[in-house]
Design a protein around this motif. Sequence first.
Motif, PDB file in Angstrom:
ATOM      1  N   LEU A 190      59.576  43.406  48.151  1.00 23.14           N
ATOM      2  CA  LEU A 190      60.571  42.600  47.455  1.00 23.14           C
ATOM      3  C   LEU A 190      61.502  43.480  46.632  1.00 23.14           C
ATOM      4  N   THR A 191      62.795  43.198  46.706  1.00 26.50           N
ATOM      5  CA  THR A 191      63.781  43.978  45.953  1.00 26.50           C
ATOM      6  C   THR A 191      64.110  43.357  44.597  1.00 26.50           C
ATOM      7  N   ASP A 192      63.837  42.062  44.452  1.00 27.20           N
ATOM      8  CA  ASP A 192      64.141  41.372  43.196  1.00 27.20           C
ATOM      9  C   ASP A 192      63.097  40.285  42.962  1.00 27.20           C
ATOM     10  N   VAL A 193      62.064  40.597  42.173  1.00 29.28           N
ATOM     11  CA  VAL A 193      60.982  39.634  41.949  1.00 29.28           C
ATOM     12  C   VAL A 193      61.373  38.562  40.932  1.00 29.28           C
ATOM     13  N   GLU A 194      62.399  38.820  40.147  1.00 25.50           N
ATOM     14  CA  GLU A 194      62.767  37.891  39.082  1.00 25.50           C
ATOM     15  C   GLU A 194      63.394  36.602  39.599  1.00 25.50           C
ATOM     16  N   VAL A 195      63.806  36.580  40.870  1.00 27.79           N
ATOM     17  CA  VAL A 195      64.387  35.353  41.443  1.00 27.79           C
ATOM     18  C   VAL A 195      63.307  34.444  42.018  1.00 27.79           C
ATOM     19  N   LEU A 196      62.079  34.909  42.076  1.00 26.75           N
ATOM     20  CA  LEU A 196      60.994  34.127  42.668  1.00 26.75           C
ATOM     21  C   LEU A 196      60.539  33.026  41.717  1.00 26.75           C
ATOM     22  N   PRO A 197      60.110  31.879  42.247  1.00 32.33           N
ATOM     23  CA  PRO A 197      59.586  30.798  41.394  1.00 32.33           C
ATOM     24  C   PRO A 197      58.265  31.204  40.748  1.00 32.33           C
ATOM     25  N   HIS A 198      57.918  30.530  39.670  1.00 38.58           N
ATOM     26  CA  HIS A 198      56.717  30.875  38.910  1.00 38.58           C
ATOM     27  C   HIS A 198      55.437  30.776  39.748  1.00 38.58           C
ATOM     28  N   CYS A 199      55.353  29.773  40.619  1.00 38.45           N
ATOM     29  CA  CYS A 199      54.126  29.589  41.400  1.00 38.45           C
ATOM     30  C   CYS A 199      53.914  30.736  42.381  1.00 38.45           C
ATOM     31  N   ILE A 200      54.993  31.283  42.916  1.00 43.88           N
ATOM     32  CA  ILE A 200      54.884  32.438  43.820  1.00 43.88           C
ATOM     33  C   ILE A 200      54.474  33.677  43.034  1.00 43.88           C
ATOM     34  N   LEU A 201      55.059  33.855  41.861  1.00 44.73           N
ATOM     35  CA  LEU A 201      54.738  35.014  41.035  1.00 44.73           C
ATOM     36  C   LEU A 201      53.272  35.013  40.605  1.00 44.73           C
ATOM     37  N   ILE A 202      52.782  33.848  40.191  1.00 45.15           N
ATOM     38  CA  ILE A 202      51.392  33.814  39.724  1.00 45.15           C
ATOM     39  C   ILE A 202      50.422  33.949  40.894  1.00 45.15           C
ATOM     40  N   TRP A 203      50.819  33.492  42.078  1.00 48.08           N
ATOM     41  CA  TRP A 203      49.984  33.668  43.264  1.00 48.08           C
ATOM     42  C   TRP A 203      49.886  35.148  43.625  1.00 48.08           C
ATOM     43  N   ARG A 204      51.011  35.868  43.563  1.00 46.78           N
ATOM     44  CA  ARG A 204      50.997  37.312  43.831  1.00 46.78           C
ATOM     45  C   ARG A 204      50.023  38.012  42.886  1.00 46.78           C
ATOM     46  N   SER A 205      50.105  37.685  41.610  1.00 41.70           N
ATOM     47  CA  SER A 205      49.243  38.340  40.626  1.00 41.70           C
ATOM     48  C   SER A 205      47.787  37.887  40.745  1.00 41.70           C
ATOM     49  N   PHE A 206      47.588  36.620  41.073  1.00 43.56           N
ATOM     50  CA  PHE A 206      46.222  36.090  41.185  1.00 43.56           C
ATOM     51  C   PHE A 206      45.482  36.700  42.365  1.00 43.56           C
ATOM     52  N   THR A 207      46.223  37.070  43.425  1.00 43.26           N
ATOM     53  CA  THR A 207      45.572  37.729  44.564  1.00 43.26           C
ATOM     54  C   THR A 207      44.932  39.044  44.126  1.00 43.26           C
ATOM     55  N   HIS A 208      45.535  39.715  43.146  1.00 43.48           N
ATOM     56  CA  HIS A 208      44.926  40.935  42.598  1.00 43.48           C
ATOM     57  C   HIS A 208      43.563  40.620  41.996  1.00 43.48           C
ATOM     58  N   TRP A 209      43.524  39.571  41.186  1.00 45.57           N
ATOM     59  CA  TRP A 209      42.287  39.232  40.480  1.00 45.57           C
ATOM     60  C   TRP A 209      41.201  38.831  41.476  1.00 45.57           C
ATOM     61  N   ILE A 210      41.579  38.088  42.514  1.00 51.82           N
ATOM     62  CA  ILE A 210      40.613  37.660  43.535  1.00 51.82           C
ATOM     63  C   ILE A 210      40.045  38.869  44.271  1.00 51.82           C
ATOM     64  N   GLY A 211      40.938  39.775  44.669  1.00 50.69           N
ATOM     65  CA  GLY A 211      40.503  40.923  45.455  1.00 50.69           C
ATOM     66  C   GLY A 211      39.871  42.030  44.651  1.00 50.69           C
ATOM     67  N   GLY A 212      40.077  42.027  43.326  1.00 50.97           N
ATOM     68  CA  GLY A 212      39.590  43.116  42.490  1.00 50.97           C
ATOM     69  C   GLY A 212      38.092  43.316  42.570  1.00 50.97           C
ATOM     70  N   MET A 213      37.333  42.291  42.261  1.00 54.02           N
ATOM     71  CA  MET A 213      35.882  42.388  42.323  1.00 54.02           C
ATOM     72  C   MET A 213      35.368  42.158  43.738  1.00 54.02           C
ATOM     73  N   GLY A 214      36.157  41.453  44.551  1.00 59.69           N
ATOM     74  CA  GLY A 214      35.762  41.198  45.932  1.00 59.69           C
ATOM     75  C   GLY A 214      35.428  39.742  46.153  1.00 59.69           C
ATOM     76  N   VAL A 215      36.034  39.154  47.171  1.00 56.78           N
ATOM     77  CA  VAL A 215      35.824  37.727  47.430  1.00 56.78           C
ATOM     78  C   VAL A 215      34.410  37.464  47.934  1.00 56.78           C
ATOM     79  N   LEU A 216      33.813  38.439  48.644  1.00 57.06           N
ATOM     80  CA  LEU A 216      32.445  38.241  49.121  1.00 57.06           C
ATOM     81  C   LEU A 216      31.442  38.322  47.977  1.00 57.06           C
ATOM     82  N   VAL A 217      31.738  39.144  46.969  1.00 59.81           N
ATOM     83  CA  VAL A 217      30.895  39.198  45.771  1.00 59.81           C
ATOM     84  C   VAL A 217      30.962  37.855  45.053  1.00 59.81           C
ATOM     85  N   PHE A 218      32.182  37.282  44.992  1.00 56.25           N
ATOM     86  CA  PHE A 218      32.352  35.958  44.386  1.00 56.25           C
ATOM     87  C   PHE A 218      31.569  34.910  45.173  1.00 56.25           C
TER      88      PHE A 218
END
Length: 479
Positions: A115-143
Amino acid sequence: MNFRIIAYIVGWVCNFQAMFMVLPCITALIYQEHEFFAFLISMIVCLIVGLPLTIRKPKNKVFYTKDGCVAVALSWFALCISGAVPFVLSGAIPHPIDAFFETVSGFTTTGSSILTDVEVLPHCILIWRSFTHWIGGMGVLVFLLSLLPLAGGYHMNLMKAESPGPSVSKLVPKVQQTAKILYTIYIGMTLFQIILLLIGRIPLFDTLCISFGTAGTGGFGIVNDSMGSYSTYCQVVTTIFMILFGVNFSAYYLLLTKKFVQAFKFEEVRYYFGIILAAILVIGLNTAHLFRNLGEAFQQAAFQVGSIITTTGFSSTDFSQWPSLSKTILVLLMFVGACAGSTGGGIKVSRILILCKAAKKEFQLYLHPNAVKKIKMDEKTIGHDIIRSTNIYLSVYLLILAASVLIISLDNFDLITNFTAVTATLNNIGPGLEIVGPMGNFSSFSYLSKCVLIFDMLAGRLEIFPLMLLFFKGTWKKF
């Protein structure tokens, strides 16, 4: 190969993915964004795939290491493919390969973006991008293991395949209880960072996105300058937590159980902090002339060192403009990575220590051929199987690195861009140098190169072996 139990696990991952998408749906409703329907449709698709696979438990519960590796690799593909659907349906990232790149980058906690400009993205897309980090950080199979008991005593094969490091051990006798402890620590640290950022008057939405990215050591920003426009307080808090999330979580468990002596004897953790302090000192002095005072130089050096060694990928300044010495140190830290058993990527400090100890042993044997030497870490002898797997890991790692740089060189970018692009994705870091620097992105690469970098991100996150096993014919044979 026990295909039924693998399908059962993948099905549960799809079900959990539908549950994860509740957060961006709520965000879309709060901000009245029409992208809500993209997530709703994606949730329905996940459940259509997942529910039929999980209605009945498999009769054959035998679950070997091979099955664990395949289940983890296929689960991550299912997670990333389904996670990319909202990007395409919403029109935020219309091309499927670009959407898949962004999603893989999110779940693998890489943080590289097309992405060249993340500031034009809607809030739900932005939080989904960041939430994928949290999901993958510890591992979805561990969860999954923390919530879903898999009868049969084969849980460890899943954890070994997904958890980073040369070896994986249980904190307590039961694997499910170990998974719960890990996620309790993970959630607790995330909440603590959220509270501290809110105290610093950071908006709630920004606080959530920053904390998700920090906890998962991901690095997706919600403004174009990543963390550059945030206050010094916010940057300092983020620096501290980036470094803390790069520590082996076993050390935190020892601290919680009041085994302080054992915790502070953790050799890997001691070297991890030693490397960080040395790098901050050198870079701070080397870049002092670029900032208003020495204090600011050390603060910025600490942020970037913490971000790179933990493979988070946040940036508070354009470090591609720093002197060559500082940039070289950051590139070396990309390879070192964080501790095993953390949410960070890279080769891992423990592997570096094992390789150094093995080299020292070989030199000593040249001097004293008949001597009996053992490699120890934390006063425990390291088995030959761990040394062998570490050597093989490094060999395959270097082959993938070389092959990836060779293929993406077809795009005719400069060597520094190509090399650091592969290094940043294979080590799950995010930014590289030159075109893919902290103020750049990966949009200029061809779709072939993006596919190579997608493979690198998955290989880096899954520690190479689970992903590579998918390409061996013998993997797919039945019992």
